[in-house]
Design an enzyme around this catalytic site. Structure first.
Site, PDB file in Angstrom:
ATOM      1  N   GLY A  15      11.500  -9.935 -37.369  1.00  0.00           N
ATOM      2  CA  GLY A  15      11.521 -11.173 -36.680  1.00  0.00           C
ATOM      3  C   GLY A  15      10.619 -11.064 -35.357  1.00  0.00           C
ATOM      4  N   ARG A  29      -5.506  -2.158 -24.974  1.00  0.00           N
ATOM      5  CA  ARG A  29      -6.298  -1.531 -23.816  1.00  0.00           C
ATOM      6  C   ARG A  29      -5.944  -0.098 -23.510  1.00  0.00           C
ATOM      7  NH1 ARG A  29      -6.562  -7.607 -20.326  1.00  0.00           N
ATOM      8  NH2 ARG A  29      -7.613  -8.481 -22.295  1.00  0.00           N
ATOM      9  N   ASP A 135      17.449  -9.017 -31.149  1.00  0.00           N
ATOM     10  CA  ASP A 135      19.128  -8.522 -31.443  1.00  0.00           C
ATOM     11  C   ASP A 135      19.387  -7.431 -30.705  1.00  0.00           C
ATOM     12  OD1 ASP A 135      18.559 -10.381 -33.560  1.00  0.00           O
ATOM     13  OD2 ASP A 135      18.337  -8.620 -35.185  1.00  0.00           O
ATOM     14  N   GLU A 230      25.968 -15.015 -34.869  1.00  0.00           N
ATOM     15  CA  GLU A 230      25.818 -15.451 -36.281  1.00  0.00           C
ATOM     16  C   GLU A 230      26.315 -14.272 -37.067  1.00  0.00           C
ATOM     17  OE1 GLU A 230      21.679 -15.446 -37.245  1.00  0.00           O
ATOM     18  OE2 GLU A 230      21.463 -13.676 -36.597  1.00  0.00           O
TER      19      GLU A 230
HETATM   20  P1  ATP Z   1      14.700  -8.192 -36.672  1.00  0.00           P
HETATM   21  O1  ATP Z   1      15.975  -7.760 -36.901  1.00  0.00           O
HETATM   22  O2  ATP Z   1      14.425  -8.477 -34.993  1.00  0.00           O
HETATM   23  O3  ATP Z   1      14.141  -9.372 -37.456  1.00  0.00           O
HETATM   24  P2  ATP Z   1      13.314  -5.882 -38.189  1.00  0.00           P
HETATM   25  O4  ATP Z   1      12.271  -5.091 -37.931  1.00  0.00           O
HETATM   26  O5  ATP Z   1      14.870  -5.315 -38.033  1.00  0.00           O
HETATM   27  O6  ATP Z   1      13.472  -7.083 -36.940  1.00  0.00           O
HETATM   28  P3  ATP Z   1      13.697  -6.438 -40.938  1.00  0.00           P
HETATM   29  O7  ATP Z   1      13.366  -7.606 -41.810  1.00  0.00           O
HETATM   30  O8  ATP Z   1      15.138  -5.686 -41.142  1.00  0.00           O
HETATM   31  O9  ATP Z   1      13.458  -6.664 -39.562  1.00  0.00           O
HETATM   32  O10 ATP Z   1      12.451  -5.353 -41.430  1.00  0.00           O
HETATM   33  C1  ATP Z   1      11.216  -5.743 -41.310  1.00  0.00           C
HETATM   34  C2  ATP Z   1      10.291  -5.139 -42.607  1.00  0.00           C
HETATM   35  O11 ATP Z   1      10.362  -3.600 -42.243  1.00  0.00           O
HETATM   36  C3  ATP Z   1      10.889  -5.519 -43.854  1.00  0.00           C
HETATM   37  O12 ATP Z   1      10.527  -6.910 -44.305  1.00  0.00           O
HETATM   38  C4  ATP Z   1      10.314  -4.531 -44.831  1.00  0.00           C
HETATM   39  O13 ATP Z   1       8.994  -4.562 -44.987  1.00  0.00           O
HETATM   40  C5  ATP Z   1      10.431  -3.222 -43.877  1.00  0.00           C
HETATM   41  N1  ATP Z   1      11.323  -2.426 -43.780  1.00  0.00           N
HETATM   42  C6  ATP Z   1      12.806  -2.430 -43.747  1.00  0.00           C
HETATM   43  N2  ATP Z   1      13.564  -1.582 -44.166  1.00  0.00           N
HETATM   44  C7  ATP Z   1      12.748  -0.651 -44.850  1.00  0.00           C
HETATM   45  C8  ATP Z   1      13.037   0.689 -45.463  1.00  0.00           C
HETATM   46  N3  ATP Z   1      14.225   1.086 -45.537  1.00  0.00           N
HETATM   47  N4  ATP Z   1      11.742   1.260 -45.973  1.00  0.00           N
HETATM   48  C9  ATP Z   1      10.809   0.674 -45.600  1.00  0.00           C
HETATM   49  N5  ATP Z   1      10.441  -0.438 -45.188  1.00  0.00           N
HETATM   50  C10 ATP Z   1      11.507  -1.060 -44.676  1.00  0.00           C
END
Ligand code: ATP
Length: 332
Positions: A15, A29, A135, A230
């Site tokens: 996100g 930079r 979050d 949520e």
């Molecule tokens: P937010 O919670 O703020 O949305 P986030 O980084 O937790 O951010 P996620 O959608 O959970 O968002 O993860 C982002 C991306 O990271 C996923 O779409 C996937 O590509 C990668 N990812 C998540 N978990 C794994 C994992 N266990 N191994 C490899 N890649 C992962």
């Protein structure tokens, strides 16, 4: 000094969060100041694994990151990429970087993104994570980049809702983001004087919520605010439906549900998030410069610190519940 990176890449993943642009600017930079080449990867891990002819990995100059620090979102774009769970797909991303002579990557993102960063590191790439999610659920950082702006946007929205709620003697049931973490809801609830805050970490049932709303009515208030995370057991619509069905006579206020949703992601980064983005971004480059990788850069107190990614992934930072009690005491 261990392996010194000469060319690095940076991406934003998961996100989007306000302040990511300042972090991109700081990473770029600071690295350029070391004399390194910098590449920006578009659309997170999806861009990293894309075929080279799609042009998702591009050289960044100091000018490319000019004029972005006050913008919400991420100029690199972000994505969720299911395929990245597959080690052979991740290897494609590492090969894409190697083909450009890039030997280190900065990953700006939340829990899932840092899990991906850790997996890349396990496969041999020098990776530094930068704690960024609205979050605020990441271990290794007291506060994550973007959470402050998101909280400010939500508080502003609830302040506005209160005006119209008061005019119509309504109770506003407001749902805020945060996935399974109640940080945003708790922060917003305390900052707006909500009658009730419903969290995943502390379940406040409909009966108790009805009681708090009724008490506000009895005290002569013209509005009541209920903040619902949520990730709570009931979302705002479900909670309002139960209150309407089972507690109408007690509640008395007319009720309206507002789901703030993605509006919370769109704020102009606050001063706090701009400073945080700058500090975390610069520190990520310091780490790579001294050969430290496989770590998450975050904030502890007012210190920028690193935590091994291995200690971060798969965990959710616990929410300090002492503020719940304070919010309740003050909402009399
Ligand atoms: P937010 O919670 O703020 O949305 P986030 O980084 O937790 O951010 P996620 O959608 O959970 O968002 O993860 C982002 C991306 O990271 C996923 O779409 C996937 O590509 C990668 N990812 C998540 N978990 C794994 C994992 N266990 N191994 C490899 N890649 C992962």
């Amino acid at each position: 000094m261990q392996d010194q990176a000469k060319a690095i890449a940076v991406l934003t993943s998961g996100g989007d969060a306000s302040g990511m642009n300042m972090a991109i600017r700081a990473v770029t930079r600071s690295a350029l100041a070391q004399g390194w080449a910098v590449y920006g990867v578009s659309e997170g891990y999806a861009g990293l694994i894309a075929a080279p002819e799609e042009g998702k990995i591009r050289r960044l100059t100091a000018r490319d990151v000019g004029g972005i620090l006050g913008l919400g979102g991420t100029v690199l774009g972000s994505a969720r990429c299911k395929d990245f769970h597959d080690a052979s797909v991740r290897a494609r991303g590492i090969a894409n970087l190697a083909a450009l002579g890039v030997d280190a990557l900065v990953v700006i993102g939340g829990n899932g993104s840092q899990a991906g960063a850790h997996a890349l590191h396990e496969q041999g790439l020098a990776v530094v994570g930068l704690a960024s999610t609205i979050d605020n659920d990441l271990e290794g950082s007291d506060i994550t980049l973007g959470a402050d702006t998101a909280a400010n946007v939500a508080v502003d929205a609830v302040d506005k809702l209160r005006v119209t709620s008061s005019s119509h003697r309504r109770a506003s049931i407001v749902e805020v983001m945060g996935r399974s973490c109640g940080y945003l809801a708790l922060t917003v609830g305390l900052a707006t004087g909500a009658e009730a805050i419903v969290l995943p970490e502390q379940d406040l049932g409909p009966d108790e919520v009805a009681q708090r709303i009724a008490s506000a009515y009895d005290r002569g208030k013209h509005h009541a605010i209920v903040i619902v995370a949520e990730g709570a057991r009931y979302n705002a619509a479900a909670l309002a439906e139960i209150l309407e069905r089972e507690h109408r006579e007690r509640v008395r206020f007319d009720m309206r549900v507002t789901v703030l949703g993605h509006i919370q992601r769109g704020g102009t980064p606050t001063v706090f998030d701009r400073l945080l983005g700058a500090r975390l971004g610069a520190h990520a480059i310091d780490c790579l410069e001294r050969g430290e990788h496989g770590v998450l850069v975050g904030l502890r107190g007012n210190e920028v610190v690193t935590t091994p990614l291995a200690d971060v992934v798969g965990k959710q930072k616990p929410l300090g519940l002492e503020l719940v009690e304070l919010a309740q005491t003050l909402a009399q």
